[in-house]
Design a protein around this motif. Structure first.
Motif, PDB file in Angstrom:
ATOM      1  N   VAL B 106       0.849  -1.204   0.000  1.00 27.39           N
ATOM      2  CA  VAL B 106       0.000   0.000   0.000  1.00 27.39           C
ATOM      3  C   VAL B 106       0.881   1.249   0.000  1.00 27.39           C
ATOM      4  O   VAL B 106       0.620   2.216  -0.736  1.00 27.39           O
ATOM      5  CB  VAL B 106      -0.957  -0.018   1.224  1.00 27.39           C
ATOM      6  CG1 VAL B 106      -1.599   1.350   1.438  1.00 27.39           C
ATOM      7  CG2 VAL B 106      -2.037  -1.082   1.027  1.00 27.39           C
ATOM      8  N   GLU B 107       1.948   1.206   0.788  1.00 31.99           N
ATOM      9  CA  GLU B 107       2.861   2.365   0.828  1.00 31.99           C
ATOM     10  C   GLU B 107       3.484   2.595  -0.557  1.00 31.99           C
ATOM     11  O   GLU B 107       3.574   3.737  -1.028  1.00 31.99           O
ATOM     12  CB  GLU B 107       3.951   2.114   1.878  1.00 31.99           C
ATOM     13  CG  GLU B 107       4.825   3.330   2.114  1.00 31.99           C
ATOM     14  CD  GLU B 107       5.865   3.097   3.210  1.00 31.99           C
ATOM     15  OE1 GLU B 107       5.591   2.319   4.139  1.00 31.99           O
ATOM     16  OE2 GLU B 107       6.951   3.703   3.120  1.00 31.99           O
ATOM     17  N   ALA B 108       3.877   1.498  -1.203  1.00 32.25           N
ATOM     18  CA  ALA B 108       4.472   1.624  -2.547  1.00 32.25           C
ATOM     19  C   ALA B 108       3.445   2.162  -3.540  1.00 32.25           C
ATOM     20  O   ALA B 108       3.769   3.006  -4.392  1.00 32.25           O
ATOM     21  CB  ALA B 108       4.998   0.268  -3.005  1.00 32.25           C
ATOM     22  N   ILE B 109       2.219   1.677  -3.439  1.00 29.30           N
ATOM     23  CA  ILE B 109       1.159   2.135  -4.363  1.00 29.30           C
ATOM     24  C   ILE B 109       0.912   3.634  -4.160  1.00 29.30           C
ATOM     25  O   ILE B 109       0.756   4.392  -5.130  1.00 29.30           O
ATOM     26  CB  ILE B 109      -0.123   1.305  -4.146  1.00 29.30           C
ATOM     27  CG1 ILE B 109       0.091  -0.135  -4.657  1.00 29.30           C
ATOM     28  CG2 ILE B 109      -1.328   1.940  -4.827  1.00 29.30           C
ATOM     29  CD1 ILE B 109      -0.933  -1.134  -4.171  1.00 29.30           C
ATOM     30  N   LYS B 110       0.926   4.066  -2.917  1.00 23.16           N
ATOM     31  CA  LYS B 110       0.709   5.503  -2.655  1.00 23.16           C
ATOM     32  C   LYS B 110       1.852   6.339  -3.221  1.00 23.16           C
ATOM     33  O   LYS B 110       1.667   7.474  -3.627  1.00 23.16           O
ATOM     34  CB  LYS B 110       0.542   5.738  -1.152  1.00 23.16           C
ATOM     35  CG  LYS B 110      -0.825   5.268  -0.642  1.00 23.16           C
ATOM     36  CD  LYS B 110      -0.990   5.489   0.844  1.00 23.16           C
ATOM     37  CE  LYS B 110      -2.408   5.118   1.277  1.00 23.16           C
ATOM     38  NZ  LYS B 110      -2.550   5.078   2.748  1.00 23.16           N
ATOM     39  N   GLN B 111       3.048   5.747  -3.279  1.00 24.00           N
ATOM     40  CA  GLN B 111       4.197   6.461  -3.855  1.00 24.00           C
ATOM     41  C   GLN B 111       4.101   6.500  -5.378  1.00 24.00           C
ATOM     42  O   GLN B 111       4.347   7.525  -6.004  1.00 24.00           O
ATOM     43  CB  GLN B 111       5.485   5.768  -3.424  1.00 24.00           C
ATOM     44  CG  GLN B 111       6.749   6.424  -3.988  1.00 24.00           C
ATOM     45  CD  GLN B 111       8.010   5.735  -3.487  1.00 24.00           C
ATOM     46  OE1 GLN B 111       8.185   5.540  -2.298  1.00 24.00           O
ATOM     47  NE2 GLN B 111       8.882   5.357  -4.421  1.00 24.00           N
ATOM     48  N   VAL B 112       3.697   5.384  -5.957  1.00 23.05           N
ATOM     49  CA  VAL B 112       3.635   5.270  -7.427  1.00 23.05           C
ATOM     50  C   VAL B 112       2.418   6.000  -7.996  1.00 23.05           C
ATOM     51  O   VAL B 112       2.443   6.499  -9.112  1.00 23.05           O
ATOM     52  CB  VAL B 112       3.620   3.759  -7.815  1.00 23.05           C
ATOM     53  CG1 VAL B 112       3.293   3.555  -9.282  1.00 23.05           C
ATOM     54  CG2 VAL B 112       4.968   3.121  -7.484  1.00 23.05           C
ATOM     55  N   LYS B 113       1.341   6.075  -7.195  1.00 19.68           N
ATOM     56  CA  LYS B 113       0.100   6.781  -7.568  1.00 19.68           C
ATOM     57  C   LYS B 113      -0.532   6.263  -8.868  1.00 19.68           C
ATOM     58  O   LYS B 113      -0.796   7.029  -9.811  1.00 19.68           O
ATOM     59  CB  LYS B 113       0.348   8.290  -7.700  1.00 19.68           C
ATOM     60  CG  LYS B 113       0.766   8.973  -6.406  1.00 19.68           C
ATOM     61  CD  LYS B 113       0.863  10.476  -6.618  1.00 19.68           C
ATOM     62  CE  LYS B 113       1.178  11.214  -5.343  1.00 19.68           C
ATOM     63  NZ  LYS B 113       2.478  10.879  -4.747  1.00 19.68           N
ATOM     64  N   PRO B 114      -0.816   4.971  -8.950  1.00 22.05           N
ATOM     65  CA  PRO B 114      -1.472   4.452 -10.163  1.00 22.05           C
ATOM     66  C   PRO B 114      -2.972   4.739 -10.148  1.00 22.05           C
ATOM     67  O   PRO B 114      -3.566   5.004  -9.095  1.00 22.05           O
ATOM     68  CB  PRO B 114      -1.228   2.943 -10.060  1.00 22.05           C
ATOM     69  CG  PRO B 114      -1.209   2.692  -8.583  1.00 22.05           C
ATOM     70  CD  PRO B 114      -0.591   3.917  -7.953  1.00 22.05           C
ATOM     71  N   ASP B 115      -3.578   4.628 -11.335  1.00 25.86           N
ATOM     72  CA  ASP B 115      -5.040   4.704 -11.432  1.00 25.86           C
ATOM     73  C   ASP B 115      -5.661   3.332 -11.232  1.00 25.86           C
ATOM     74  O   ASP B 115      -6.832   3.205 -10.873  1.00 25.86           O
ATOM     75  CB  ASP B 115      -5.433   5.221 -12.826  1.00 25.86           C
ATOM     76  CG  ASP B 115      -4.799   6.563 -13.119  1.00 25.86           C
ATOM     77  OD1 ASP B 115      -5.176   7.530 -12.441  1.00 25.86           O
ATOM     78  OD2 ASP B 115      -3.908   6.633 -13.980  1.00 25.86           O
TER      79      ASP B 115
END
Lengths: 319, 256
Positions: B106-115
Motif C-alpha cells: 500500500v505504501e508503494a502504491i501511494k508512492q507510485v500513484k497508479p489509477d
C-alpha cells in the motif's frame, strides 16, 4: 458462539455451499445467522424460506445488489457484522467469497483464514484445517475469535436441517457510495455444441500437456474413448483449448461416469468441478499431486508414453 | 493512465514439497520458485492495456530473494518501470504472507500513484487473505476478483467477473480501483533469453518501506503433509502394462 454465513444464490435458489457452511457451523455448536443480498424484498423472502436449519436470517434488498456487486455487498456484509457481532463470519471459497472475506477482515480488523475444510472448538477459540499450496499441504491454525473464514466447497456434505425457516429481518445499509455497477449478466455460450455437464466420459488434460503441439495426442485418446476433451484452468488460460471445455470452479461442474485426467495436479479449484465423477483415473508424474487423494485409480507413468499406449489399446480393443 | 502490477514468487508446485522441522514452513532450500501464475496473467493484462491505451505500467514486488530477477522479467515483458520493496523480515522466518505484505505494498502504491492496480486473484500460499481485496480495503478503492477481461474508457473500468458454472458479469468501476486477475485477454507472451540477458545489469530501483508487516496467523499455523491413505489405487508398471490395466478397468465397468 455465533456464525454469520453469507448466503449465495442463483436464479432464486440458495447455493449448496450455504448449507455446507451451515452444517460446519452447527458442528461447532454455533448459532447460525444467514445474510442474503438481493434486489427486492420479495426475492429476499422467497430465498429466506429455503433456509431451514438457520437460527436467524437477515437480508439486504436493494437494486444495487440485485446481482452480485462486490463493493456494495461488502458494505452490506460489514453492516451485518457490525449489527450482529458474529464470532465467525463464513463465506464460501467462491468469487464472492474471495472478494468479500479478505476485504471484510481488513475493514473489521479481524484475522482471516482461507481454504478452510474443517473447524473444531478449542480452548481459546477454534482450530481450523485448511488446504494450502494448491492442496498439496494442509494447515492447522489456532483461530482466535472473532474471525473471518472462507470455507472450501464440500467441507461438509450439503443437506438441509429440519425445522421451519426463520423469519427474514431486513437490513438497510447505505449502499449509495458504491462506485461499482453491474452492467450485464453473461450466461454460458453453448452454441458450439460442447456440453461437458452432460458428458458420460471426459478426458481432461492439464498444464503438463505443455502446448498445443501435444493436443493431437489428447484428441486421439478422447476419440478412442468417445469422450469429450476438457482442460484445467491453466490449459484454458494458455489458449490451448476454448473456455467451453474448462472443468473446475470457473468452468463447468461435471459428474461423468468416467473422468480420466492427465497432467492435472488436482488443485482445489479443479476438484470442485469434478470430484463427484463416478470413476476418476489420474495420470500424473508427481506422486505427491493432490489428485491422487481423490482419484479411484492413479498412475505416475509418463503421460506422453501412456496416452498413445492407451489410445492404441482402446483402438485395437474396440475394433 | 498509470497501472501498477503486483508480482509475487511462488514455489513450483510440481516439485516435491517438504516441511521444515516443526512444520512452520516448506523447506525452501532445494525447491524452485516461479512467478505466481496468476500474477503472470496480471502482468500480461497490464502490458496489453499499455499497448491498447498507451498506459504506463509499473511492476512492484516485495520479495527478499529473487525480486530483482522477477522485475527484470517484467521489464522484458514490456512494463515501463519497476520498484522493489526492501523486505526487512528476519532471514530465518518464512516469507511474509499476502496479508503481512499488504501495508508495504500500500505504501508503494501511494508512492507510485497508479489509477489501477492489477494482481493475480490468488497465490497458492495466501492462507490469510488474498491480496487484491486487502489492498482495496486499505486504499478504500473498489475491487473485483476473478476477472478475465479488462476494458478502459477514460476513468471508467469495465471488467468481466467470472462465477461458477461459466456464468459471468460485466462490472463497471470508477477508477482508481484494484482487480484480482484470473485470466488475461491473451496468454502470457514469450520472452527470448537474449532479452533477459540484456537486462541483467539493469539496476532495479528499491524503496525502503516505513510500514511494518501486518499481523497474520502464521505463528498459529502448522503445516502438514496430508494423509495419503485411502487415496487412489496406484497402477505401477510401464506404459503398455498400465494402459492394459486401465483398459481392463474400463471394460469391467462397461465403459468401453
Amino acid at each position: 458462539m455465533r456464525a454469520l454465513i453469507f448466503v449465495e444464490h442463483s436464479n432464486g435458489v440458495v447455493s449448496e455451499n450455504a448449507f455446507e457452511m451451515l452444517l460446519l457451523a452447527k458442528s461447532i455448536g454455533a448459532e447460525c445467522h444467514g445474510l442474503i443480498c438481493t434486489g427486492d424484498a420479495g426475492a429476499a423472502q422467497a430465498l429466506g424460506t429455503q433456509l431451514t436449519g438457520f437460527d436467524a436470517v437477515s437480508a439486504v434488498a436493494d437494486p444495487t445488489v440485485g446481482h452480485y456487486n462486490p463493493e456494495a455487498v461488502l458494505i452490506a456484509l460489514k453492516a451485518a457484522v457490525e449489527t450482529q457481532a458474529p464470532d465467525v463470519v463464513m463465506t464460501s471459497y467462491s468469487t464472492a467469497g474471495v472478494d468479500l472475506a479478505a476485504g471484510l477482515a481488513v475493514r473489521s480488523e479481524r484475522p482471516m483464514l482461507g481454504y478452510v475444510t474443517d473447524l473444531e472448538l478449542n480452548s481459546g477459540g477454534l482450530s481450523a484445517t485448511s488446504q494450502v499450496y494448491g492442496g498439496k499441504l494442509t494447515a492447522k491454525t489456532d483461530l482466535p475469535l472473532p474471525a473471518v473464514t472462507t470455507v472450501m466447497p464440500g467441507a461438509r456434505k450439503a443437506g438441509s436441517l429440519s425445522g421451519a425457516a426463520p423469519a427474514v429481518t431486513m437490513l438497510k445499509p447505505d449502499l449509495s457510495g458504491a462506485r461499482t455497477r453491474v452492467r450485464e449478466i453473461i450466461t454460458p455460450d453453448n452454441s458450439s455444441g460442447v456440453n461437458l455437464g452432460n458428458a458420460d466420459m471426459i478426458f481432461c488434460v492439464g498444464r503438463a500437456l505443455g502446448g498445443t503441439e501435444k493436443l493431437p495426442l489428447a484428441e486421439a485418446l478422447a476419440a478412442a474413448l468417445k469422450a469429450e476433451l476438457a482442460g484445467s484452468r491453466p490449459v484454458i488460460d494458455a489458449g490451448w483449448l476454448p473456455k467451453i471445455r474448462q472443468v473446475g470452479k470457473s468452468g463447468t461442474k461435471v459428474k461423468p461416469k468416467l473422468y480420466l485426467m492427465a497432467g492435472v495436479s488436482g488443485a482445489p479449484e479443479h476438484l470442485e468441478g469434478m470430484e463427484s465423477s463416478e470413476l476418476i483415473i489420474a495420470i500424473n508424474s508427481d506422486e505427491q499431486a493432490p489428485i491422487f487423494r481423490k482419484a479411484h485409480y492413479g498412475t505416475a507413468c509418463d503421460m506422453f508414453q501412456l496416452i498413445p499406449a492407451l489410445t492404441e489399446r482402446l483402438n485395437s480393443g474396440n475394433s | 493512465m498509470h497501472i501498477a502490477v503486483i508480482l509475487r514468487l511462488n514455489p513450483v508446485l510440481t516439485d516435491e514439497l517438504e516441511l521444515t522441522e516443526g512444520g512452520k514452513d516448506i523447506d525452501r532450500e532445494w525447491i524452485g520458485f516461479e512467478l505466481n501464475p496468476m500474477d503472470d496473467q496480471a502482468l500480461e493484462q497490464s502490458v496489453l492495456l499499455k499497448e491498447a491505451h498507451g498506459a504506463k505500467v509499473t511492476a512492484i514486488a516485495a520479495e527478499a530473494e529473487g525480486g530483482e530477477r522477477l522485475l527484470r522479467t517484467a521489464l522484458a515483458r514490456g512494463v515501463d518501470d519497476v520498484l522493489l520493496i526492501s523486505n526487512k523480515k528476519d532471514d530465518d522466518a518464512p516469507p511474509p504472507s499476502s496479508r503481512a505484505r499488504t501495508p508495504l505494498l500500500v505504501e508503494a502504491i501511494k508512492q507510485v500513484k497508479p489509477d489501477l492496480v492489477i494482481t493475480g486473484i490468488l497465490s497458492t500460499d495466501d492462507l490469510y487473505g488474498e491480496l487484491a481485496p486487502q489492498l482495496a480495503a486499505c486504499l478504500n478503492w473498489p475491487q473485483a476478483s476473478a476477472v478475465s477481461d479488462v476494458r478502459l474508457d477514460g476513468m471508467v473500468l469495465t471488467v468481466r467477473q467470472e462465477y461458477a458454472g461459466g456464468m459471468a458479469a460485466l462490472i463497471e468501476m470508477d477508477l482508481p480501483a484494484v482487480i484480482g486477475l484470473q485470466t488475461a485477454a491473451s496468454p502470457p507472451r514469450y520472452v527470448a533469453g537474449s532479452k533477459l540477458r540484456d537486462l541483467l545489469n539493469t539496476k532495479v530501483p528499491e524503496m525502503e518501506a516505513s510500514a511494518e508487516f501486518a499481523e497474520d496467523l502464521s505463528e498459529a499455523t502448522t503445516l502438514n503433509l496430508p494423509d495419503t491413505s485411502g487415496g487412489a489405487e496406484m497402477i505401477e508398471g510401464d506404459a503398455k502394462s498400465v494402459a492394459a490395466r486401465i483398459h481392463e478397468i474400463l471394460m469391467e465397468r462397461g465403459l468401453v
